[in-house]
Design a protein around this motif. Sequence first.
Motif: not given
Ligand code: BG6
Length: 251
Positions: A96-98, A163-165, A183-185
């Motif tokens: 859902e978050m991808q 969150r990304r283990s 941010a963005f990886g």
């Molecule tokens: C990630 C993005 O999926 O979500 C990142 O790639 C960002 O750029 C992150 O830091 C933030 O997630 P959320 O759930 O806190 O808005």
Amino acid sequence: GYLKELLGLTSIENQLKEKLKIDKVIVVPGDSDESPLVKDEIGKGVAKVLAKLIKDQDVLAVTGGSTVAAIPDQIPKMSRDITVVPSRGALGERVEMQSNTIAAALANKMGGKYKMLHAPDNLSKAALTSIIEDPKIASVLKAIKDANILIHGIGDAGVMAQRRSTSPDVLEKLNENEAVAEAFGYYFDSQGNTVHQEEIIGLKLKDLQEISTIIAVAGGRTKAKAIEAVALNHRQHILVTDEGAAMEILK
Ligand code: BG6
């Protein structure tokens, strides 16, 4: 509007604009840390920005995350000749978050096309190098490079790594280098230096120079440090945040 004046949010927006050196800042009431509904308000803020900005032939790139994920629901149905792409491959988060999922939802609302980046996460460098030569993947990567609008989330480094283990050795690297933001990886320290980069295909930090409108979306008091690190040190034209983060940044 009137309500914003009443809440003093216009003055907060101006102070943030100055402190973070961002052209346009929108602050919505509340704190995302306390209520998930505040992310919907951030989504509404983005909807307003996009309504003014969007032109036919635009290519929008979006990251994943729960904040960006709240945007499509707030966009009115329209019919625009645009393309939406994910900014990078999946980073091991809930579907859902991808970014692929969000790109499709946004394109459906805006009446545009979408392109998906089907690249599994946690691949070796060698596998990634060969994947980017696949013609289908290469065409999506080209669309990402052509993006003229980017919408990205900002996360707290520790929260995102968890969150990304993330593997113990990367965690150690983040710790040692005092990563505060993601941010963005990419992971950044408080000065905005890159301390780690996830091995994934798609948008690179240097590609940001080519994008004419970059919209950052992030709220919540606990993200204040992360927002400041990214906003002060990387290109952003518009920030949509909330009162919780704003008040903490202005402290
Ligand atoms: C990630 C993005 O999926 O979500 C990142 O790639 C960002 O750029 C992150 O830091 C933030 O997630 P959320 O759930 O806190 O808005």
